[in-house]
Design a protein around this motif. Sequence first.
Motif, PDB file in Angstrom:
ATOM      1  N   ALA A  28       0.825  -1.209   0.000  1.00 48.45           N
ATOM      2  CA  ALA A  28       0.000   0.000   0.000  1.00 48.45           C
ATOM      3  C   ALA A  28       0.859   1.258   0.000  1.00 48.45           C
ATOM      4  CB  ALA A  28      -0.925  -0.004   1.215  1.00 48.45           C
ATOM      5  N   LEU A  29       1.970   1.232   0.724  1.00 50.79           N
ATOM      6  CA  LEU A  29       2.830   2.407   0.820  1.00 50.79           C
ATOM      7  C   LEU A  29       3.672   2.628  -0.429  1.00 50.79           C
ATOM      8  CD1 LEU A  29       4.050   2.135   4.517  1.00 50.79           C
ATOM      9  CD2 LEU A  29       2.398   3.756   3.570  1.00 50.79           C
ATOM     10  N   LEU A 139      -0.256  11.432  -2.711  1.00 52.84           N
ATOM     11  CA  LEU A 139      -0.935  12.049  -3.844  1.00 52.84           C
ATOM     12  C   LEU A 139      -1.703  13.300  -3.420  1.00 52.84           C
ATOM     13  CD1 LEU A 139      -2.385   8.786  -5.442  1.00 52.84           C
ATOM     14  CD2 LEU A 139      -0.349  10.052  -6.166  1.00 52.84           C
ATOM     15  N   PRO A 140      -1.815  14.292  -4.313  1.00 53.95           N
ATOM     16  CA  PRO A 140      -2.588  15.501  -3.990  1.00 53.95           C
ATOM     17  C   PRO A 140      -4.012  15.194  -3.548  1.00 53.95           C
ATOM     18  CG  PRO A 140      -1.320  15.832  -5.990  1.00 53.95           C
ATOM     19  CD  PRO A 140      -1.174  14.379  -5.633  1.00 53.95           C
ATOM     20  N   THR A 141      -4.641  14.212  -4.162  1.00 58.53           N
ATOM     21  CA  THR A 141      -6.013  13.846  -3.778  1.00 58.53           C
ATOM     22  C   THR A 141      -6.065  13.313  -2.349  1.00 58.53           C
ATOM     23  OG1 THR A 141      -5.656  11.676  -4.827  1.00 58.53           O
ATOM     24  CG2 THR A 141      -6.791  13.367  -6.125  1.00 58.53           C
ATOM     25  N   GLU A 142      -4.997  12.623  -1.936  1.00 58.55           N
ATOM     26  CA  GLU A 142      -4.946  12.111  -0.568  1.00 58.55           C
ATOM     27  C   GLU A 142      -4.779  13.241   0.435  1.00 58.55           C
ATOM     28  OE1 GLU A 142      -3.010   7.681  -1.271  1.00 58.55           O
ATOM     29  OE2 GLU A 142      -1.666   9.424  -1.283  1.00 58.55           O
ATOM     30  N   ARG A 143      -3.975  14.226   0.102  1.00 59.16           N
ATOM     31  CA  ARG A 143      -3.803  15.395   0.981  1.00 59.16           C
ATOM     32  C   ARG A 143      -5.106  16.182   1.093  1.00 59.16           C
ATOM     33  NH1 ARG A 143       1.730  16.673   1.944  1.00 59.16           N
ATOM     34  NH2 ARG A 143       3.167  15.446   0.648  1.00 59.16           N
ATOM     35  N   THR A 227      -6.320   3.658   7.211  1.00 53.65           N
ATOM     36  CA  THR A 227      -5.445   2.791   6.434  1.00 53.65           C
ATOM     37  C   THR A 227      -4.068   3.467   6.363  1.00 53.65           C
ATOM     38  OG1 THR A 227      -5.904   3.868   4.320  1.00 53.65           O
ATOM     39  CG2 THR A 227      -7.409   2.105   5.028  1.00 53.65           C
ATOM     40  N   LEU A 228      -3.071   2.755   5.906  1.00 55.91           N
ATOM     41  CA  LEU A 228      -1.744   3.356   5.778  1.00 55.91           C
ATOM     42  C   LEU A 228      -1.729   4.476   4.735  1.00 55.91           C
ATOM     43  CD1 LEU A 228       0.640   0.280   6.065  1.00 55.91           C
ATOM     44  CD2 LEU A 228       0.409   2.181   7.667  1.00 55.91           C
ATOM     45  N   ARG A 229      -2.509   4.325   3.682  1.00 58.67           N
ATOM     46  CA  ARG A 229      -2.568   5.375   2.675  1.00 58.67           C
ATOM     47  C   ARG A 229      -3.258   6.617   3.219  1.00 58.67           C
ATOM     48  NH1 ARG A 229       1.144   5.328  -0.960  1.00 58.67           N
ATOM     49  NH2 ARG A 229       0.100   7.259  -1.543  1.00 58.67           N
ATOM     50  N   GLN A 230      -4.124   6.469   4.232  1.00 56.08           N
ATOM     51  CA  GLN A 230      -4.745   7.616   4.883  1.00 56.08           C
ATOM     52  C   GLN A 230      -3.841   8.188   5.963  1.00 56.08           C
ATOM     53  OE1 GLN A 230      -8.296   5.605   6.149  1.00 56.08           O
ATOM     54  NE2 GLN A 230      -9.500   6.319   4.407  1.00 56.08           N
ATOM     55  N   VAL A 240       4.837  18.394  13.795  1.00 60.50           N
ATOM     56  CA  VAL A 240       5.821  17.532  14.444  1.00 60.50           C
ATOM     57  C   VAL A 240       5.124  16.223  14.780  1.00 60.50           C
ATOM     58  CG1 VAL A 240       5.324  18.432  16.767  1.00 60.50           C
ATOM     59  CG2 VAL A 240       7.545  17.381  16.296  1.00 60.50           C
ATOM     60  N   TYR A 241       5.886  15.135  14.770  1.00 59.47           N
ATOM     61  CA  TYR A 241       5.311  13.805  15.031  1.00 59.47           C
ATOM     62  C   TYR A 241       6.151  13.148  16.118  1.00 59.47           C
ATOM     63  CZ  TYR A 241       2.917   9.406  13.809  1.00 59.47           C
ATOM     64  OH  TYR A 241       2.146   8.266  13.827  1.00 59.47           O
ATOM     65  N   ILE A 242       5.531  12.868  17.242  1.00 57.62           N
ATOM     66  CA  ILE A 242       6.222  12.301  18.396  1.00 57.62           C
ATOM     67  C   ILE A 242       5.850  10.824  18.483  1.00 57.62           C
ATOM     68  CG2 ILE A 242       6.528  12.457  20.900  1.00 57.62           C
ATOM     69  CD1 ILE A 242       5.506  15.443  20.529  1.00 57.62           C
ATOM     70  N   THR A 243       6.840   9.967  18.334  1.00 57.11           N
ATOM     71  CA  THR A 243       6.540   8.554  18.139  1.00 57.11           C
ATOM     72  C   THR A 243       7.611   7.654  18.716  1.00 57.11           C
ATOM     73  OG1 THR A 243       6.155   6.855  16.424  1.00 57.11           O
ATOM     74  CG2 THR A 243       7.631   8.670  15.858  1.00 57.11           C
ATOM     75  N   ASN A 244       7.233   6.428  18.965  1.00 65.19           N
ATOM     76  CA  ASN A 244       8.194   5.389  19.307  1.00 65.19           C
ATOM     77  C   ASN A 244       8.835   4.868  18.023  1.00 65.19           C
ATOM     78  OD1 ASN A 244       7.706   5.270  22.203  1.00 65.19           O
ATOM     79  ND2 ASN A 244       5.721   4.384  21.705  1.00 65.19           N
ATOM     80  N   ASP A 245       9.749   3.926  18.182  1.00 61.99           N
ATOM     81  CA  ASP A 245      10.419   3.297  17.046  1.00 61.99           C
ATOM     82  C   ASP A 245       9.460   2.294  16.408  1.00 61.99           C
ATOM     83  OD1 ASP A 245      12.059   2.119  15.222  1.00 61.99           O
ATOM     84  OD2 ASP A 245      13.511   1.337  16.656  1.00 61.99           O
ATOM     85  N   CYS A 246       8.869   2.688  15.285  1.00 57.92           N
ATOM     86  CA  CYS A 246       7.871   1.838  14.625  1.00 57.92           C
ATOM     87  C   CYS A 246       7.736   2.265  13.169  1.00 57.92           C
ATOM     88  CB  CYS A 246       6.521   1.940  15.351  1.00 57.92           C
ATOM     89  SG  CYS A 246       5.852   3.620  15.347  1.00 57.92           S
ATOM     90  N   GLY A 247       6.831   1.617  12.455  1.00 58.77           N
ATOM     91  CA  GLY A 247       6.649   1.928  11.042  1.00 58.77           C
ATOM     92  C   GLY A 247       6.230   3.358  10.786  1.00 58.77           C
ATOM     93  N   SER A 248       5.393   3.908  11.665  1.00 62.18           N
ATOM     94  CA  SER A 248       4.941   5.288  11.491  1.00 62.18           C
ATOM     95  C   SER A 248       6.102   6.273  11.564  1.00 62.18           C
ATOM     96  CB  SER A 248       3.903   5.633  12.560  1.00 62.18           C
ATOM     97  OG  SER A 248       2.763   4.822  12.440  1.00 62.18           O
TER      98      SER A 248
END
Length: 259
Positions: A28-29, A139-143, A227-230, A240-248
């Motif tokens: 998907a990504l 994609l622009p449509t996704e944004r 979904t991942l595409r969303q 800013v995105y504050i996250t653990n060590d993961c796919g995100s």
Amino acid sequence: LTTPAISALHRGFPEAAITVVARPWVAALLEANEDITDVWEVDERNRLKFLAVAARMRRQRFDLGILFPNSFASALLLALGGVRRRIGYDRDGRRFLLTDRIVVTDEILKVHQVEYYLNIVGQVCDIKNSPRRLVLNVLPTEREWMSAFLQTQGVGETELLVGLNPGAHYGNAKRWFPERFAAVARYCAQHYGAKIVITGSQYEAEIAREVAARAEIPVLNLSGQLTLRQLAPLIARCSVYITNDCGSMHIAAALGVPL
């Protein structure tokens, strides 16, 4: 993490059609990746679908197969698919399935995963000046869809948005404490007027609810709802995105979002 290697392969063989075979969540990504001609989904746990992908490979008559996963199943798939040249690391009992075997040295096991994958592509083309930046195209449509969705949730286009991702695939060993995520959320809201969004998979919904409750401020909890595409355009929208060590975390890095 394979995208820099795929980009290097595309530069090395600009006229070649590049097909990526990946698990559904990875596929998907990669859908909008300009270095890739086609993306096929495969799940080695489903034997019939696995064999169907191998049969599809035989019909395509691939000249070269690059094995990024270390798994036996990935090498078996390319062998059953009749791929003429199969390059990968000599490990996990799959030596006899490879035509080009890369020795696993102590040095290669210490490098970043991006370099680990680039080293495979380096067996067939020059990677010396290849960019190491992760690639993820939104994609622009996704944004546009995400912008409209956030507005329905009370987040305006110009408002500061802070993303929190308190979960991690491998459990507590890679997780920051929920109360600390909550404290950061509260601080950002009170001192910067930020809107807070919490992300995560359906398996991380409980910890997301805990962070939301501890924050004691209004938050948008989308854990398990995207979904991942969303998720990608949502992360792209964050300041800013504050996250653990993961796919995100890797998605945010690929999109250039401060971590």
